[in-house]
Scaffold this motif. Structure first.
Motif, short mmCIF file in Angstrom:
data_model
loop_
_atom_site.label_atom_id
_atom_site.label_comp_id
_atom_site.label_asym_id
_atom_site.label_seq_id
_atom_site.Cartn_x
_atom_site.Cartn_y
_atom_site.Cartn_z
N ASN A 15 -118.55 72.80 77.11
CA ASN A 15 -117.30 73.41 76.67
C ASN A 15 -117.39 73.80 75.20
OD1 ASN A 15 -114.51 73.51 75.56
ND2 ASN A 15 -113.94 73.04 77.66
N LEU A 29 -110.99 76.04 76.00
CA LEU A 29 -112.27 75.82 75.35
C LEU A 29 -112.09 75.37 73.90
CD1 LEU A 29 -114.03 79.11 76.52
CD2 LEU A 29 -114.40 76.82 77.48
N ASP A 36 -113.24 70.71 84.15
CA ASP A 36 -113.91 71.66 83.25
C ASP A 36 -115.20 72.16 83.88
OD1 ASP A 36 -114.90 73.07 81.12
OD2 ASP A 36 -115.45 71.32 79.94
N TYR A 66 -118.68 66.79 76.99
CA TYR A 66 -118.13 68.13 77.08
C TYR A 66 -118.84 69.09 76.13
CZ TYR A 66 -114.68 65.95 79.99
OH TYR A 66 -114.09 65.28 81.03
#
Length: 602
Positions: free
Chosen positions: A524, A277, A245, A521
């Motif tokens: 993201n 995403l 990612d 994350y």
């Protein structure tokens, strides 16, 4: 006699009758994608079925008939794998979920008889149950507090069987619930030994059964350990996929590459997909049986798991559940305070103070305060917190520790919703029977079984995409071993998961067991939110929970704008709310059903 039967053949019997095997069963109540072969053994009036991924052999299943005869339900949950059990002795029918509750069983009393299903949606369709908006909101607000959520599903009158329990139905259609799991305590070394054996068995059983084995391979401790165990099982190569990612900065890819380098049996693939995403293609998310707080991440998971589907995976390993099972929340500091081990308490409080940039004395004071707080008192405080208008509430001290707490959704509740949900928590406090020394263990089991509801929908979503999702960390034997140590034994200031590290010593590299960082994350999530803010506004603009009087959609839409602008806020709560509205939208646009049975104005 042993039968192999298909998913369309096994579920609840006709009302008031004996359980007929396997032809006279209602196929629509099974729910989606139950997995591999379903097996039935019988002898006279005794019947036993295992449904899902059960790796018991013929002899073990036949021995299970003895347990059916004597009503020893726990004995039917001792085989490797993840599965439901349905048993019948000619007088009673018993339906068992697993210890963590990842194999859901729903039931309802209708027209004087008990009906059950592995799908709440299918059962609701059969009995014309309406959406229970109170239950949906309660689970969004306090997902890990069973005293508030109860056994309610998202449909009025339909209940979920708790993990570690059996639903027993007699021939007159009456039912009763029985706990088959009794918590136990083992020395740390014994539990580590049990965990080692259980986890190796869980992975090896799946590797032997797989034609094409694939796995998540994040580079984190949990999924990476499973891949290495699978490779050591020597049953063929594992296609291990890592999400590279570009929107989030962490060390996961580096650790994954190091673990795979020169490792026989591991075929490593780095997957990059700029479209993977949070919140991407939200309206295309596979529908789940119950609201699923991670549904907004479906496109991110599909991005790196798609090669496994193309590969023809028939078993896909994931590390799902390991964090909940093997890590611990900061409330363990209260257990340390109760032990009066001052040196250990100071050591752990100092570590948390450094991590959170807090004064040591404030962390220490919070630990001591929580150690003197009973579960009933915690529920009363929760009731007060829910009832308080968030616009006038004073911020909680940064070092404050909790046994239970409301999610960020509290900021968007309407006054009537706050009042009703506060009354739920206050009523639960008056009926609380958790003893002071058992609070930590009670909370650990509650969090694990709430994760079981999450895992069930994660598996449903993966199966809908054609990926046979497996979570070895949630097999019964693994859960039993991990939960056999006190919560405090799962805490460490130097390693992520000390019990797992002790269990896997010598099986996976020390550098992996000693990893102290964990992939995040957030990049993201914020990127996906900014790109899809218009869709989130649209869902909230047509909010069903707002229309029913539970949520202030304007306040929630303001939060979307704040987060899209990069201001830190209630991202997790917003994600849960969005996915609940997505589920309600999917339910509305599916088969027509009646309006809600309860509103906060009732």
């Amino acid at each position: 006699m042993t039968h192999l039967i298909s998913p369309g053949q096994l579920t609840q019997p006709p009302i008031g009758s004996s359980l007929l095997w396997p032809d006279d069963l209602a196929p629509e109540l099974l729910g989606p994608s139950l997995g591999s072969a379903h097996r039935v053994v019988s002898e006279g009036t005794l019947r036993l079925a295992v449904i899902g991924n059960c790796y018991a052999d013929e002899r073990q299943l036949r021995e299970g008939l003895l347990a059916v005869r004597s009503g020893q339900w726990s004995a039917l949950t001792r085989w490797p794998g993840s599965y439901w059990v349905v048993a019948d002795d000619g007088y009673l029918t018993a339906v068992l979920t697993d210890v963590a509750g990842t194999r859901p069983v729903y039931f309802v009393q209708a027209r004087g008889h008990t009906q059950w299903s592995t799908s709440a949606r299918a059962l609701a369709h059969r009995v014309y149950a309406t959406v229970d908006h109170a239950a949906v909101t309660a689970r969004l607000l306090c997902p890990t507090v069973p005293e508030v959520t109860g056994s309610d599903s998202a449909f009025a009158g339909i209940h979920r069987l708790p993990g570690g329990h059996t639903l027993v139905i007699d021939r007159r259609g009456r039912h009763s619930l029985h706990a088959y799991e009794t918590p136990r305590i083992l020395p740390f070394s014994d539990a580590a030994g049990e965990l080692r054996e259980a986890l190796v068995t869980a992975v090896a059983s799946r590797a032997r059964a797989a034609g094409r084995l694939t796995a998540d391979f994040s580079g984190g401790l949990d999924s990476t350990s499973l891949v290495l165990l699978a490779a050591d099982a020597g049953e063929g190569d594992v296609l291990a996929v890592t999400d590279a990612d570009a929107t989030s900065v962490n060390e996961d890819v580096t650790y994954a590459q190091r673990a795979a380098a020169g490792r026989p049996g591991v075929r490593h693939a780095l997957i990059t997909d700029r479209g993977g995403l949070f919140f991407a293609e939200l309206l295309n998310a596979p529908a789940t049986d119950q609201p699923f707080p991670d549904a907004a991440r479906w496109r991110m998971r599909a991005a790196y798991q798609r090669p496994c589907i193309v590969h023809g995976s028939d078993v896909h390993l994931t590390g799902s559940g390991a964090d909940t099972l093997l890590a611990t929340s900061p409330s363990y500091l209260a257990d340390l305070a109760r032990t009066r081990d001052t040196a250990a308490l100071l050591h752990h409080c100092l570590a948390r103070a450094r991590l959170r940039h807090l004064p040591v004395y404030s962390v220490l004071a919070a630990a001591v305060r929580l150690s003197r707080t009973t579960h009933a008192e915690a529920l009363r405080r929760l009731a007060r917190d829910i009832a308080t208008d968030p616009t006038t509430a004073r911020p909680a001290p940064p070092a404050r520790l909790h046994w239970v707490m409301a999610s960020g959704l509290r900021a968007w509740l309407t006054p009537d919703a706050r009042r009703l949900l506060s009354l739920r928590a206050a009523g639960a406090a008056e009926q609380c029977t958790v003893r002071p020394g058992e609070t930590s263990s009670h909370r650990a089991w509650a969090e694990l079984r709430e994760f079981g509801t999450y895992e069930a929908e994660l598996r449903n979503q993966a199966n809908a995409l054609g990926l046979p999702h497996h979570a070895p960390y949630l097999d019964n034997a693994v859960v039993r071993a991990a939960m056999a140590v006190p919560v405090i034994a799962r805490a460490s200031t130097t390693v992520q998961k000390p019990l797992l590290g002790a269990a896997l010593q010598g099986l996976v590299p020390d550098w992996l067991l000693q990893r102290r960082t964990k992939g995040a994350y957030d990049g993201n999530a914020y990127t996906g939110l900014r790109r899809n803010a218009h869709l989130l506004h649209e869902l909230l603009g047509h909010s069903e929970l707002a229309a029913e009087g539970w949520i202030d959609a304007t306040a929630a839409r303001t939060e979307v704008d704040r987060l899209a602008a990069g201001v830190p806020g209630r991202l997790a709560a917003l994600e849960s709310l969005i996915t609940a509205e997505l589920w309600l939208h999917q339910h509305r646009t599916g088969p027509v059903m009646k309006a809600s049975a309860e509103t906060p104005h009732a």
